[in-house]
Design a protein around this motif. Structure first.
Motif, PDB file in Angstrom:
ATOM      1  N   PRO A 230      18.050   0.112   9.410  1.00  0.00           N
ATOM      2  CA  PRO A 230      16.674  -0.043   9.910  1.00  0.00           C
ATOM      3  C   PRO A 230      15.748  -0.777   8.944  1.00  0.00           C
ATOM      4  CG  PRO A 230      17.456   2.175  10.303  1.00  0.00           C
ATOM      5  CD  PRO A 230      18.485   1.507   9.446  1.00  0.00           C
ATOM      6  N   GLU A 231      15.971  -0.604   7.649  1.00  0.00           N
ATOM      7  CA  GLU A 231      15.085  -1.244   6.679  1.00  0.00           C
ATOM      8  C   GLU A 231      15.595  -2.612   6.229  1.00  0.00           C
ATOM      9  OE1 GLU A 231      12.961   1.551   3.788  1.00  0.00           O
ATOM     10  OE2 GLU A 231      14.920   2.468   4.085  1.00  0.00           O
TER      11      GLU A 231
ATOM     12  N   ALA B  93      12.780   1.385   0.902  1.00  0.00           N
ATOM     13  CA  ALA B  93      11.499   1.769   0.308  1.00  0.00           C
ATOM     14  C   ALA B  93      11.672   2.809  -0.798  1.00  0.00           C
ATOM     15  CB  ALA B  93      10.577   2.297   1.393  1.00  0.00           C
TER      16      ALA B  93
ATOM     17  N   GLN C 278       4.959   2.691  12.100  1.00  0.00           N
ATOM     18  CA  GLN C 278       4.843   3.229  10.740  1.00  0.00           C
ATOM     19  C   GLN C 278       3.390   3.560  10.411  1.00  0.00           C
ATOM     20  OE1 GLN C 278       6.819   4.377   7.743  1.00  0.00           O
ATOM     21  NE2 GLN C 278       7.890   2.464   8.002  1.00  0.00           N
TER      22      GLN C 278
ATOM     23  N   HIS D  57       1.928   7.163   9.536  1.00  0.00           N
ATOM     24  CA  HIS D  57       1.308   7.420   8.225  1.00  0.00           C
ATOM     25  C   HIS D  57      -0.049   8.099   8.389  1.00  0.00           C
ATOM     26  CE1 HIS D  57       3.730   4.412   5.550  1.00  0.00           C
ATOM     27  NE2 HIS D  57       4.474   5.307   6.139  1.00  0.00           N
TER      28      HIS D  57
ATOM     29  N   ASN E  88      -3.874  -5.293 -16.463  1.00  0.00           N
ATOM     30  CA  ASN E  88      -2.531  -4.775 -16.162  1.00  0.00           C
ATOM     31  C   ASN E  88      -1.769  -4.452 -17.445  1.00  0.00           C
ATOM     32  OD1 ASN E  88      -2.749  -4.856 -13.427  1.00  0.00           O
ATOM     33  ND2 ASN E  88      -1.808  -6.873 -13.207  1.00  0.00           N
TER      34      ASN E  88
ATOM     35  N   ILE F  42      -0.426  -0.889 -18.744  1.00  0.00           N
ATOM     36  CA  ILE F  42       0.997  -0.671 -19.059  1.00  0.00           C
ATOM     37  C   ILE F  42       1.144  -0.121 -20.474  1.00  0.00           C
ATOM     38  CG2 ILE F  42       3.195  -1.869 -19.484  1.00  0.00           C
ATOM     39  CD1 ILE F  42       2.434  -3.749 -17.161  1.00  0.00           C
TER      40      ILE F  42
ATOM     41  N   ALA G 126       3.536   7.166  -5.988  1.00  0.00           N
ATOM     42  CA  ALA G 126       3.987   5.875  -5.432  1.00  0.00           C
ATOM     43  C   ALA G 126       5.407   6.008  -4.889  1.00  0.00           C
ATOM     44  CB  ALA G 126       3.920   4.791  -6.502  1.00  0.00           C
ATOM     45  N   SER G 127       6.262   6.673  -5.682  1.00  0.00           N
ATOM     46  CA  SER G 127       7.660   6.853  -5.244  1.00  0.00           C
ATOM     47  C   SER G 127       7.711   7.690  -3.978  1.00  0.00           C
ATOM     48  CB  SER G 127       8.475   7.562  -6.332  1.00  0.00           C
ATOM     49  OG  SER G 127       8.754   6.675  -7.357  1.00  0.00           O
TER      50      SER G 127
ATOM     51  N   TYR H 247       6.533   5.787  -0.922  1.00  0.00           N
ATOM     52  CA  TYR H 247       7.584   4.875  -0.479  1.00  0.00           C
ATOM     53  C   TYR H 247       8.712   5.651   0.217  1.00  0.00           C
ATOM     54  CZ  TYR H 247       6.632   0.120  -2.178  1.00  0.00           C
ATOM     55  OH  TYR H 247       6.174  -1.158  -2.321  1.00  0.00           O
ATOM     56  N   THR H 248       9.002   6.871  -0.303  1.00  0.00           N
ATOM     57  CA  THR H 248      10.074   7.676   0.302  1.00  0.00           C
ATOM     58  C   THR H 248       9.707   8.066   1.730  1.00  0.00           C
ATOM     59  OG1 THR H 248      10.632   8.533  -1.881  1.00  0.00           O
ATOM     60  CG2 THR H 248      11.496   9.748  -0.003  1.00  0.00           C
ATOM     61  N   VAL H 249       8.437   8.451   1.924  1.00  0.00           N
ATOM     62  CA  VAL H 249       7.974   8.792   3.283  1.00  0.00           C
ATOM     63  C   VAL H 249       8.174   7.578   4.194  1.00  0.00           C
ATOM     64  CG1 VAL H 249       5.943   9.338   4.676  1.00  0.00           C
ATOM     65  CG2 VAL H 249       6.347  10.561   2.532  1.00  0.00           C
ATOM     66  N   MET H 250       7.785   6.400   3.666  1.00  0.00           N
ATOM     67  CA  MET H 250       7.928   5.178   4.464  1.00  0.00           C
ATOM     68  C   MET H 250       9.407   4.926   4.801  1.00  0.00           C
ATOM     69  SD  MET H 250       6.254   1.485   3.728  1.00  0.00           S
ATOM     70  CE  MET H 250       7.539   0.445   3.085  1.00  0.00           C
ATOM     71  N   ALA H 251      10.276   5.177   3.817  1.00  0.00           N
ATOM     72  CA  ALA H 251      11.710   4.943   4.036  1.00  0.00           C
ATOM     73  C   ALA H 251      12.241   5.859   5.126  1.00  0.00           C
ATOM     74  CB  ALA H 251      12.480   5.173   2.741  1.00  0.00           C
ATOM     75  N   ARG H 252      11.878   7.128   5.052  1.00  0.00           N
ATOM     76  CA  ARG H 252      12.415   8.086   6.037  1.00  0.00           C
ATOM     77  C   ARG H 252      11.892   7.761   7.437  1.00  0.00           C
ATOM     78  NH1 ARG H 252      15.684   8.178   2.638  1.00  0.00           N
ATOM     79  NH2 ARG H 252      15.711   9.686   0.939  1.00  0.00           N
ATOM     80  N   LEU H 253      10.622   7.394   7.497  1.00  0.00           N
ATOM     81  CA  LEU H 253      10.063   7.027   8.805  1.00  0.00           C
ATOM     82  C   LEU H 253      10.726   5.767   9.348  1.00  0.00           C
ATOM     83  CD1 LEU H 253       6.264   7.757   8.439  1.00  0.00           C
ATOM     84  CD2 LEU H 253       7.802   8.700  10.153  1.00  0.00           C
ATOM     85  N   SER H 254      11.057   4.841   8.433  1.00  0.00           N
ATOM     86  CA  SER H 254      11.717   3.608   8.864  1.00  0.00           C
ATOM     87  C   SER H 254      13.055   3.910   9.529  1.00  0.00           C
ATOM     88  CB  SER H 254      11.954   2.670   7.677  1.00  0.00           C
ATOM     89  OG  SER H 254      10.740   2.330   7.090  1.00  0.00           O
ATOM     90  N   LEU H 255      13.768   4.917   8.976  1.00  0.00           N
ATOM     91  CA  LEU H 255      15.055   5.293   9.573  1.00  0.00           C
ATOM     92  C   LEU H 255      14.842   5.824  10.987  1.00  0.00           C
ATOM     93  CD1 LEU H 255      16.820   7.051   6.546  1.00  0.00           C
ATOM     94  CD2 LEU H 255      16.965   4.676   7.254  1.00  0.00           C
TER      95      LEU H 255
END
Lengths: 314, 199
Positions: A71-72, A207, A283, A287, B128, B132, B170-171, B174-182
């Protein structure tokens, strides 16, 4: 039961149903939300686009994928291949994963349907599956001679006899190595190809892995990064705006959302080439819903805590 | 016809997996075990025909490149893991493999450590680079436990916690976005390929 108690004890299956509805509705009725592009994606697009029409330059794509990352990563595969085919950019594809090889073949076939003039071994070359154990020797060997390191294409033909190899010999002719990966993205190429031969490297990642790879962007070890569905959607958008219309890349135009929106009608784009952008509509809704859940959960938590404190004082 | 059967099968297995969201059930178990079995079943013959045959069998038995007997024998050593008496023979291919890993150490040190450190040592000419620098130093000091985290030192190391929290956030985002993408990917499949509701 109080409202705060209710939301603290709500059956999670109700949340699943609400979330499913929030995802399904935008998929059926796309909202057409704008896609903002980010520098890591624009950099990659620009870098690939610079090889347009060059006989002695090629893009090297590594498909480190499995069905669970489809999917990604699959929309990225399609978007990058479509960009290359539209702009007459030569492509090499390879996979060190058995399942990745099947996905690679599927992506090539699906994109090629839209480009009947694009010919295998002339405009692109599929190296096919190679054993995981050979990834380091092949990656280093390409620095000297691609035809000797890889030897044959996926159909078993020797590379030195293929027309695509005419002016392409080694990393000097590779515009960028892109690893689209659900595992350890880019390390093979950052550690070996970039460190030893100075080749430009980019990655497309799920992601989950994206945040871990930003340090490599900062150092310049990666020239671009596609992070999850969002990265794929951005790349799709750039391809639609520039490559489909035959417009050379322009940083100023890429950042101009209103100009970009005038360049195409999303409803006329084949579904396979806008899959990530449609997905990003869903998405975005999901969110917002999750943010609401977090706020409601926290409000309930703090109200409950305050009530407990009051009871304790009494 | 085969494509239609494949789509219906994939839809059934997807729904079987989703059924776990309600509760554990035999359909989920069936789909889970089938996935693992199919992955392995697919990989083994694929590797046999694409690795063993072209890189071992053909050169050795058809082209008579007998030098390959040496790596062939070293590789066979792995099989002795199953023997109690001869399992020590499997250490040789493992040692050989570790030697290859060692080959990558200098390049890994260069790419993963030295280049990263070089970026840390650039002149602090923009915001930046300043962020850092502060983030790296404060986090490194936070994990330096030979000095008590008190006073000015303690306050500085607590900045490191903030940097880490932002990194974890941030991680996690992104993880939430990844799981939703699936989820989105599977629903796109069900709605378009299976039900034909999306063109």
């Amino acid at each position: 039961m109080k409202f705060t108690d209710y939301i603290q004890k709500i059956d999670r299956r109700y949340i699943f149903i609400v979330l499913a509805i929030a995802v399904i509705v935008p998929l059926l009725f796309p909202l057409g939300l704008p896609t903002f592009t980010t520098p890591p994606v624009r950099n990659l697009y620009k870098h690939i686009d610079e090889a347009a029409g060059e006989d002695d330059k090629a893009v090297f794509m590594d498909f480190a994928q499995s069905p669970s990352t489809l999917p990604e990563l699959y929309p990225m595969d399609l978007a990058v291949l479509r960009h290359c085919f539209l702009r007459d950019i030569k492509v090499f594809t390879i996979s060190y994963y058995p399942q990745g090889a099947a996905i690679m073949q599927m992506a090539l076939s699906e994109v090629k349907e839209a480009f009947p003039d694009v010919r295998p071994d002339y405009d692109y070359c599929n190296f096919g599956y190679r054993s995981w154990a050979l990834r380091v020797p092949i990656t280093l060997g390409i620095g000297d001679n691609i035809a000797e390191a890889v030897e044959t294409n996926s159909a078993g033909r020797r590379l030195e006899n293929l027309p695509i190899m005419g002016k392409i010999k080694n990393y000097d002719n590779i515009q960028v190595c892109i690893e689209i990966s659900g595992a350890s993205p880019g390390y093979l190429y950052i550690n070996y190809a970039r460190a030893r031969y100075g080749v430009d490297v980019a990655i497309g990642v799920t992601a989950v892995s994206a945040a871990d790879n930003y340090p490599y962007l900062q150092t310049g070890q990666l020239i671009g990064l596609l992070g999850g569905l969002k990265g794929a959607a951005e790349y799709e958008e750039l391809v639609e705006t520039f490559a489909v219309n035959g417009i050379p890349y322009s940083e100023k135009k890429a950042q101009n959302l209103s100009w970009r929106q005038q360049q195409f009608e999303l409803s006329e784009v084949p579904y396979k080439f806008k899959r990530a952008r449609i997905g990003m509509d869903a998405q975005a809704v999901a969110h917002v819903l999750i943010i609401l859940f977090i706020i409601i959960g926290n409000v309930g938590y703090f109200i409950e805590k305050r009530q407990e404190k009051k009871k304790f004082i009494k | 016809m085969m494509e239609t059967i494949g789509i219906w099968l994939a839809a059934f297995l997807t729904l079987s997996m989703f059924s776990f969201l309600y509760k554990d059930n035999p359909f989920y178990k069936f789909a889970e075990h089938l996935f693992i079995g199919a992955s392995l079943g697919y990989g083994i013959p694929y590797t046999f025909f694409n690795v063993f045959i072209p890189y071992a069998y053909n050169p050795l038995f058809l082209k008579h490149e007998y030098i390959l007997i040496i790596p062939f024998l070293i590789g066979i050593g792995y099989w002795f893991r199953f023997s109690n008496n001869l399992s020590w023979l499997s250490r040789y291919p493992i040692a050989f493999g570790l030697g290859i890993v060692g080959m990558g150490v200098p390049m890994s040190i260069h790419a993963q450590i030295l280049v990263q450190m070089r970026t840390m040592m650039l002149p602090l000419t923009n915001i930046n680079l300043i962020l850092i620098f502060i983030g790296t130093v404060s986090i490194l000091l936070y994990f330096f436990f030979s000095k008590a985290h008190k006073g000015v030192y303690g306050k500085f190391t607590s900045i490191g916690i903030w940097f880490m929290m932002i990194g974890f956030g941030a991680s996690f985002g992104y993880t939430v976005m990844a799981r939703l993408s699936l989820l989105i990917g599977r629903l796109q499949f069900l709605l378009s390929d299976w039900l034909g509701l999306i063109n």
